[in-house]
Design a protein around this motif. Structure first.
Motif, PDB file in Angstrom:
ATOM      1  N   VAL A   1       0.821  -1.224   0.000  1.00  0.00           N
ATOM      2  CA  VAL A   1       0.000   0.000   0.000  1.00  0.00           C
ATOM      3  C   VAL A   1       0.855   1.275   0.000  1.00  0.00           C
ATOM      4  CG1 VAL A   1      -1.876  -1.205   1.181  1.00  0.00           C
ATOM      5  CG2 VAL A   1      -0.282   0.131   2.541  1.00  0.00           C
ATOM      6  N   ALA A   2       2.192   1.097   0.020  1.00  0.00           N
ATOM      7  CA  ALA A   2       3.104   2.246   0.090  1.00  0.00           C
ATOM      8  C   ALA A   2       3.053   3.069  -1.203  1.00  0.00           C
ATOM      9  CB  ALA A   2       4.525   1.754   0.332  1.00  0.00           C
ATOM     10  N   THR A   3       3.457   4.332  -1.110  1.00  0.00           N
ATOM     11  CA  THR A   3       3.430   5.250  -2.253  1.00  0.00           C
ATOM     12  C   THR A   3       4.801   5.917  -2.378  1.00  0.00           C
ATOM     13  OG1 THR A   3       1.161   5.773  -1.598  1.00  0.00           O
ATOM     14  CG2 THR A   3       2.152   7.187  -3.284  1.00  0.00           C
ATOM     15  N   ASN A   4       5.541   5.542  -3.417  1.00  0.00           N
ATOM     16  CA  ASN A   4       6.869   6.143  -3.574  1.00  0.00           C
ATOM     17  C   ASN A   4       6.782   7.655  -3.605  1.00  0.00           C
ATOM     18  OD1 ASN A   4       8.330   3.833  -3.536  1.00  0.00           O
ATOM     19  ND2 ASN A   4       8.366   3.584  -5.775  1.00  0.00           N
ATOM     20  N   GLN A   5       7.673   8.278  -2.862  1.00  0.00           N
ATOM     21  CA  GLN A   5       7.782   9.751  -2.825  1.00  0.00           C
ATOM     22  C   GLN A   5       6.483  10.440  -2.419  1.00  0.00           C
ATOM     23  OE1 GLN A   5      10.117  11.503  -5.944  1.00  0.00           O
ATOM     24  NE2 GLN A   5      11.793  10.566  -4.832  1.00  0.00           N
TER      25      GLN A   5
END
Ligand code: BGC
Length: 370
Positions: free
Chosen positions: A202-206
């Motif tokens: 579920v992570a979002t780069n930057q």
């Protein structure tokens, strides 16, 4: 003549004392390295920090590194070459600054990790908010809004969007929220329809709005296009909430108001809160974060103790001294000052005006920066 010579000598002595004193009074230089100008809050942080330090008589160099780790390394290297006395850094990649942090340590330049911890043992000081609590407040908001404790047999559908894995804070936010909700997920009261509940999934780069938007669009198309109701979307901050709210607006067919969480109080998100596209934000007063940072820096630079006693200098800023929550490596704990976040919803927007950092627009509907 003798009298004249001694008067002359006395004058020279006075003058040289003055010269030494003014050399001593040369302002100390601090280097402030912020991640990017593309996200609203860092512009505010940079401005508050620079102004605070200058008003206190320091020389301040401020850089933004366009969310690029290599650029941040260069920016910090340059500041070290300019002979700075102290560094204040909000890291783009908490694991990406080792070489330059080792250089700072060799040159005996102390570092305050600002908001985001840097994973290097040379970094001793940390000023931030209680990041786990930020996530906990988001989770508790969803829990209350859906009245999960009294839900009986009723079930709710929700999704998660977390932050940048390179940012040490992102895991704290996610865990804080997930720890509140995981029991309900285990009981089946909350159904994460996409099945995506791991931080890495579920992570979002930057912390990119566009990345959050396209992931949300994919999930809506894959799992909700058949009319499945979406009740809540837990987003770790405002930049990701902006993407998710946009996806819900364009790609979700249901007509219920979806609960969307956030963090920061960005102007566009406060607007979304008024318009019902986002439900809450966890507000962190970054002007206060700058106040605490200045006091910690003053203590470090003057050799005063950097401990709990400093809190007395923070005025009415609520802040905890902590040496057990954040570590740069196993067993290596950061000396941390953790400020207290506040939940903001449509019902208490006036709070932001009262603290003096926002103002109402001419129609008294939306908030503007002050
Ligand atoms: C900060 C948040 C911010 C995020 C993205 C985090 O480290 O604590 O306030 O929303 O970075 O910039």
């Amino acid at each position: 003549m003798k009298k004249f010579v001694s008067l002359f000598l006395a004058l020279i002595m006075v003058l040289s004392v003055c010269v030494i004193a003014s050399a001593d009074a040369a302002p100390k230089k601090v280097g402030i390295s912020m991640p990017t100008q593309s996200l609203e809050r860092w512009n505010r942080d940079g401005e508050y920090l620079k102004n605070q330090f200058e008003a206190a008589g320091y020389e301040a160099i401020l850089t933004y590194s366009d969310n690029k780790n290599e650029q941040q390394v260069n920016d910090i290297d340059n500041m070290l070459s300019q002979g700075i006395d102290l560094l204040i850094i909000s890291a783009i990649d908490g694991e990406g600054l080792n070489t330059v942090m080792d250089r700072a340590a060799e040159e005996a330049v102390p570092v305050i990790a600002y908001d985001r911890l840097i994973m290097n043992d040379a970094v001793e000081y940390y000023v931030s908010f209680d990041n786990y609590t930020v996530g906990k407040l988001q989770g508790e908001y969803v829990e209350k809004a859906l009245d999960l404790a009294n839900a009986g047999d009723k079930t709710y559908n929700m999704e998660f969007t977390a932050g940048d894995p390179a940012d040490n804070n992102a895991g704290y936010f996610f865990n804080g929220a997930y720890d509140v909700l995981k029991g309900y997920i285990a009981d089946g009261k909350i159904i994460v329809v996409s099945g995506q509940t791991d931080f890495q999934q579920v992570a979002t780069n930057q912390w990119s709005t566009d990345t959050a938007l396209s992931r949300a669009q994919n999930i809506l198309a894959s799992y909700y296009a058949d009319g499945t109701t979406l009740d809540a979307w837990l987003c770790s901050n405002d930049s990701t909430a902006a993407g998710v709210a946009q996806a819900i607006e364009s790609d979700y067919a249901g007509d219920n108001a979806v609960i969307v969480t956030g963090q920061d109080g960005d102007i566009a998100n406060l607007r979304n809160i008024v318009d019902g596209k986002q439900t809450m934000t966890v507000y962190k007063n970054v002007a206060n974060e700058a106040v605490v940072t200045l006091e910690v820096a003053k203590a470090i630079l003057s050799g005063a103790p950097v401990d709990e006693s400093l809190i007395a200098n923070f005025g009415d800023v609520e802040c905890a001294f902590d040496t057990t929550s954040y570590f740069t490596s196993e067993g290596h704990f950061a000396t941390s000052y953790l400020l207290v976040p506040t939940v903001v919803t449509k019902d208490n927007l006036q709070y932001l005006v009262d603290i003096g950092l926002y103002q109402w627009d001419a129609d008294q509907v939306y908030l503007l920066a002050k």
